[in-house]
Write a protein that holds these residues in place. Structure first.
Motif, PDB file in Angstrom:
ATOM      1  N   GLU A  65      -1.593  17.657  -4.271  1.00 17.73           N
ATOM      2  CA  GLU A  65      -2.757  16.777  -4.153  1.00 17.73           C
ATOM      3  C   GLU A  65      -2.480  15.678  -3.133  1.00 17.73           C
ATOM      4  OE1 GLU A  65      -0.956  17.405  -6.782  1.00 17.73           O
ATOM      5  OE2 GLU A  65      -2.159  17.827  -8.564  1.00 17.73           O
ATOM      6  N   PRO A  66      -3.336  15.579  -2.108  1.00 14.98           N
ATOM      7  CA  PRO A  66      -3.108  14.541  -1.096  1.00 14.98           C
ATOM      8  C   PRO A  66      -3.041  13.135  -1.689  1.00 14.98           C
ATOM      9  CG  PRO A  66      -4.754  16.118  -0.346  1.00 14.98           C
ATOM     10  CD  PRO A  66      -4.474  16.456  -1.777  1.00 14.98           C
ATOM     11  N   ALA A  67      -3.826  12.895  -2.752  1.00 15.05           N
ATOM     12  CA  ALA A  67      -3.864  11.554  -3.330  1.00 15.05           C
ATOM     13  C   ALA A  67      -2.535  11.165  -3.982  1.00 15.05           C
ATOM     14  CB  ALA A  67      -4.985  11.476  -4.368  1.00 15.05           C
ATOM     15  N   LEU A  68      -1.715  12.150  -4.308  1.00 15.04           N
ATOM     16  CA  LEU A  68      -0.450  11.862  -4.984  1.00 15.04           C
ATOM     17  C   LEU A  68       0.752  11.970  -4.051  1.00 15.04           C
ATOM     18  CD1 LEU A  68      -0.975  13.715  -8.395  1.00 15.04           C
ATOM     19  CD2 LEU A  68      -1.316  11.295  -7.857  1.00 15.04           C
ATOM     20  N   LYS A  69       0.492  12.256  -2.789  1.00 15.35           N
ATOM     21  CA  LYS A  69       1.606  12.510  -1.873  1.00 15.35           C
ATOM     22  C   LYS A  69       2.530  11.296  -1.729  1.00 15.35           C
ATOM     23  CE  LYS A  69       2.802  14.395   2.607  1.00 15.35           C
ATOM     24  NZ  LYS A  69       2.363  14.905   3.902  1.00 15.35           N
ATOM     25  N   SER A  70       1.945  10.136  -1.523  1.00 18.43           N
ATOM     26  CA  SER A  70       2.814   8.972  -1.303  1.00 18.43           C
ATOM     27  C   SER A  70       3.549   8.579  -2.578  1.00 18.43           C
ATOM     28  CB  SER A  70       2.011   7.792  -0.758  1.00 18.43           C
ATOM     29  OG  SER A  70       1.016   7.408  -1.667  1.00 18.43           O
ATOM     30  N   ARG A 105      -4.165   9.647 -18.118  1.00 14.17           N
ATOM     31  CA  ARG A 105      -3.932  10.702 -17.134  1.00 14.17           C
ATOM     32  C   ARG A 105      -2.501  11.240 -17.224  1.00 14.17           C
ATOM     33  NH1 ARG A 105      -4.802   8.421 -11.484  1.00 14.17           N
ATOM     34  NH2 ARG A 105      -4.391   6.438 -12.524  1.00 14.17           N
ATOM     35  N   SER A 117       0.091   2.884  -8.878  1.00 15.04           N
ATOM     36  CA  SER A 117      -0.971   3.875  -8.766  1.00 15.04           C
ATOM     37  C   SER A 117      -2.203   3.465  -9.560  1.00 15.04           C
ATOM     38  CB  SER A 117      -0.474   5.235  -9.262  1.00 15.04           C
ATOM     39  OG  SER A 117      -0.353   5.226 -10.677  1.00 15.04           O
ATOM     40  N   GLY A 134       0.149   4.161   0.465  1.00 16.76           N
ATOM     41  CA  GLY A 134      -0.208   5.108   1.504  1.00 16.76           C
ATOM     42  C   GLY A 134       0.540   4.873   2.799  1.00 16.76           C
ATOM     43  N   ASP A 139       0.840  -1.193   0.000  1.00 13.16           N
ATOM     44  CA  ASP A 139       0.000   0.000   0.000  1.00 13.16           C
ATOM     45  C   ASP A 139       0.873   1.240   0.000  1.00 13.16           C
ATOM     46  OD1 ASP A 139      -2.193   1.474   2.511  1.00 13.16           O
ATOM     47  OD2 ASP A 139      -1.777   2.027   0.449  1.00 13.16           O
TER      48      ASP A 139
END
Ligand SMILES: [Zn+2]
Length: 237
Positions: A184-189, A176, A130, A31, A29
């Motif tokens: 963007e929080p979704a791309l942080k990791s 994309r 991703s 995240g 994961d």
């Protein structure tokens, strides 16, 4: 005369030579991928990187590139040029798919090898997690005869010798395009993983929050510094 051996080295080998600690398994994961695994924090073998010849790069069939003639005194500036360079268009991944650069770049062969390895071994696997495979790098650049950060005075840029690579965004198979920089929080990791791998492979990594000139793209290079000093500056928000 050598110093006396520490007492613990006299112990039986089974206790004296423990296995080197292995990095923890990488979490599936993204995240939960917090902090660089120890294996990614070691310095790459810079001597090996420096010694990569153009012939060795071309012997690697996974590179999509063409030879480029030596370039000296680029734009009439003796500090600019690429003696051992190539035109890099992309790399081929283990599954036969390709990751193409949006535009071909003129780049030093040793740097091309490092960039290709980074794309193939780090970036593509990271991005694939991703949800869609990596297919292209958008807004790329390498050789350019200029000073650092396009200033009119100061030090010559690593780009001026083809020893640097810039990328603004990554393109996915599903269409994309993900910006390298952003909040963007979704791309942080994902960005954290990209940063870790870049800082492990290159001696300079500059991104947002570094110096004000890299708010919209990632810069990596193989600048040689005293004592192996490295720059890893990318403030991921
Ligand atoms: Zn750059």
């Amino acid at each position: 005369m050598p110093p006396p051996r520490p007492a613990e080295l006299s112990a039986p080998p089974a206790e004296a030579a423990p296995e080197a600690p292995t990095p923890p398994p990488r979490p599936a994961d993204l995240g939960s991928a917090v902090g660089a695994p120890p294996a990614l924090q070691r310095a790459p073998d810079e001597a090996a990187v420096e010694s990569v010849s153009c012939a060795a790069v071309f012997a690697d069939l996974n590179i999509i590139a063409e030879p480029a003639p030596p370039l000296t005194n680029g734009n009439g500036n003796s500090a600019c040029g690429v003696r051992e360079g190539l035109t890099l268009r992309g790399v081929r991944l283990a599954d036969g798919s390709t990751v193409m650069l949006q535009s071909a770049v003129h780049i030093r062969c040793a740097m091309a090898a490092a960039v290709a390895q980074w794309i193939r071994d780090d970036l593509a696997p990271t991005v694939a997690k991703s949800g869609s495979p990596l297919t292209r790098l958008v807004g790329v650049g390498a050789y350019e005869c200029r000073l650092r950060n396009n200033q009119s005075s100061g030090k010559i840029s690593e780009h001026a010798t083809g020893n640097a690579f810039d990328v603004h965004a990554i393109g996915l198979k599903d269409g994309r395009t993900l910006q390298m920089m952003g909040a963007e929080p979704a791309l942080k990791s994902l960005r954290e993983d990209v940063k870790q791998s870049a800082c492990a492979r290159f001696t300079t990594v500059l991104g947002s929050g570094s110096d004000g000139y890299h708010e919209d793209h990632l810069h990596v290079d193989l600048a040689a510094r005293r004592n192996g000093y490295r720059l890893c500056q990318w403030d991921i928000r």
